[in-house]
Motif scaffolding. Sequence first.
Motif, mmCIF file in Angstrom:
data_model
loop_
_atom_site.group_PDB
_atom_site.id
_atom_site.type_symbol
_atom_site.label_atom_id
_atom_site.label_comp_id
_atom_site.label_asym_id
_atom_site.label_seq_id
_atom_site.Cartn_x
_atom_site.Cartn_y
_atom_site.Cartn_z
ATOM 1 N N PHE A 160 0.830 -1.196 0.000
ATOM 2 C CA PHE A 160 0.000 0.000 0.000
ATOM 3 C C PHE A 160 0.869 1.253 0.000
ATOM 4 C CE2 PHE A 160 -3.384 -2.777 0.628
ATOM 5 C CZ PHE A 160 -3.196 -3.575 1.737
ATOM 6 N N TYR A 162 1.602 5.500 0.789
ATOM 7 C CA TYR A 162 1.703 6.265 2.039
ATOM 8 C C TYR A 162 0.579 7.270 2.217
ATOM 9 C CZ TYR A 162 6.339 4.334 2.699
ATOM 10 O OH TYR A 162 7.379 3.465 2.888
ATOM 11 N N GLU A 207 1.157 -4.564 -7.133
ATOM 12 C CA GLU A 207 1.128 -3.294 -6.403
ATOM 13 C C GLU A 207 1.090 -2.143 -7.392
ATOM 14 O OE1 GLU A 207 3.788 -2.987 -3.060
ATOM 15 O OE2 GLU A 207 3.171 -0.922 -2.654
HETATM 16 C C1 LIP Z 1 7.898 0.525 0.252
HETATM 17 C C2 LIP Z 1 7.593 -0.526 -0.787
HETATM 18 C C3 LIP Z 1 6.346 -1.308 -0.369
HETATM 19 C C4 LIP Z 1 5.198 -0.364 -0.362
HETATM 20 C C5 LIP Z 1 5.470 0.667 0.703
HETATM 21 C C6 LIP Z 1 6.751 1.454 0.399
HETATM 22 P P1 LIP Z 1 9.940 2.096 0.918
HETATM 23 O O1 LIP Z 1 9.053 1.217 -0.130
HETATM 24 O O2 LIP Z 1 8.669 -1.386 -0.967
HETATM 25 O O3 LIP Z 1 6.057 -2.373 -1.251
HETATM 26 O O4 LIP Z 1 4.017 -1.063 -0.117
HETATM 27 O O5 LIP Z 1 4.387 1.547 0.765
HETATM 28 O O6 LIP Z 1 6.594 2.176 -0.786
HETATM 29 O O7 LIP Z 1 9.236 3.404 1.002
HETATM 30 O O8 LIP Z 1 9.971 1.403 2.225
HETATM 31 O O9 LIP Z 1 11.297 2.192 0.269
#
Ligand code: LIP
Length: 260
Positions: A160, A162, A207
């Motif tokens: 998901f 942010y 995703e």
């Molecule tokens: C994360 C992603 C993950 C996603 C998170 C976030 P980050 O990257 O790897 O799959 O669901 O929302 O984007 O921000 O931890 O590098």
Amino acid sequence: MSTPPSELRALAERLARGAGEIALAGRRTVELDRATKSSATDLVTQFDRAAEEFVVSQLRSERPNDAIVGEEGTSIAGTSGYEWFVDPIDGTTNYVYDQPAWSCSVAVARDGEMLAGAVYAAPLDELYSASRHQGATRNGAPILVSGADELAQALVGTGFGYDPDQRTAQARVVAGLIGKVRDIRRLGSAAFDLCMVACGRLDAYYERDLNAWDAAAGELIAREAGAITSDFGGGPARPAQLVAAAPGVHAALLAALRSV
Ligand code: LIP
């Protein structure tokens, strides 16, 4: 002058592992300086920055003419045609909460084609890598996607964003899908999710709205391990809409995503 993909892979492995060792040592020895970026839940620490600085300094030294883009702000143009994608800690929320599913992702493309990539899951000491047409490995041993051929029996990963409204919309998709699959897993690191598909610990992953650095290495690793990768419509995989699935469930997952 071109560099053999196997040589690029070895460099990506070394950099991903080095970044992971910096992040893991830091997590175990000092108090984290937590900050936020795009929203109140988009965390970043001093070790996201330190890990990226390590990778970038090594690349500048060893391959000074290559372009580099990194999650924590690196944006360096190049003249060689090679471009590196660096996610120093993918799954920073897990990192901050001392959950094991975070990883360091380093990938390289030439003229837009991903040639090599590595994802190091430091807490598990698992180094995933691949190079174009040369397969995928975990700690040097070949890995392959699962033989899943029925969506109702498929373990599906997702993630998901942010933004609260974005997350709410994404959760509605999960609500529509969960009755059509074995179960859902939200592991918290796209790069790690994609490696889980590559080694059969997930049967599929999807995703929306990732960044290039989240997906660059993991998508190549999943594809080289036999996954079908695409966008939600079956076109070329892209960070905005990413699907990676065992061949036996890819089409059914796309159909299910269209129906929810
Ligand atoms: C994360 C992603 C993950 C996603 C998170 C976030 P980050 O990257 O790897 O799959 O669901 O929302 O984007 O921000 O931890 O590098």
